[in-house]
Design an enzyme around this catalytic site. Sequence first.
Site, mmCIF file in Angstrom:
data_model
loop_
_atom_site.group_PDB
_atom_site.id
_atom_site.type_symbol
_atom_site.label_atom_id
_atom_site.label_comp_id
_atom_site.label_asym_id
_atom_site.label_seq_id
_atom_site.Cartn_x
_atom_site.Cartn_y
_atom_site.Cartn_z
ATOM 1 N N LEU A 223 0.944 -1.084 0.060
ATOM 2 C CA LEU A 223 0.083 0.070 -0.039
ATOM 3 C C LEU A 223 1.031 1.370 -0.074
ATOM 4 C CD1 LEU A 223 -2.723 -0.976 2.736
ATOM 5 C CD2 LEU A 223 -2.594 -1.157 0.182
ATOM 6 N N CYS A 224 0.429 2.102 -0.775
ATOM 7 C CA CYS A 224 1.242 3.449 -0.913
ATOM 8 C C CYS A 224 0.163 4.627 -1.090
ATOM 9 C CB CYS A 224 2.186 3.483 -1.955
ATOM 10 S SG CYS A 224 1.806 3.522 -3.499
ATOM 11 N N ALA A 225 0.616 5.850 -1.028
ATOM 12 C CA ALA A 225 -0.123 7.070 -1.236
ATOM 13 C C ALA A 225 -1.153 6.842 -2.319
ATOM 14 C CB ALA A 225 0.678 8.160 -1.305
#
Length: 99
Positions: A7-9
């Site tokens: 998960l990232c921005a």
Amino acid sequence: MKKIVLLCAAGMSTSMLVTKMREAAATEGFECEINAYPVSQSGAVLKDADCCLLGPQARFNLKKVQAEFPNLPCAVIEMQKYGTMDGKGVLADAKALIG
């Protein structure tokens, strides 16, 4: 087959790391599915995941993800491994989380 979710921005910055992790998994003969998504999609994509790794830029979401999925092993990717796109190292971290 294990499912590893990053998960990232926005789900874009980890795509290169996902590629490196897939290459490392293929070299090791480790059967897994590795994909990256924005944190905003965590509710939908983590339901059947075996572990979750958050990009350093999304680390402030760790407690939220852990609260929503208390039985899912989660961790933040080390900044150095993320910065150097160390797919083998991050895959090893994911495998350790899975157990």
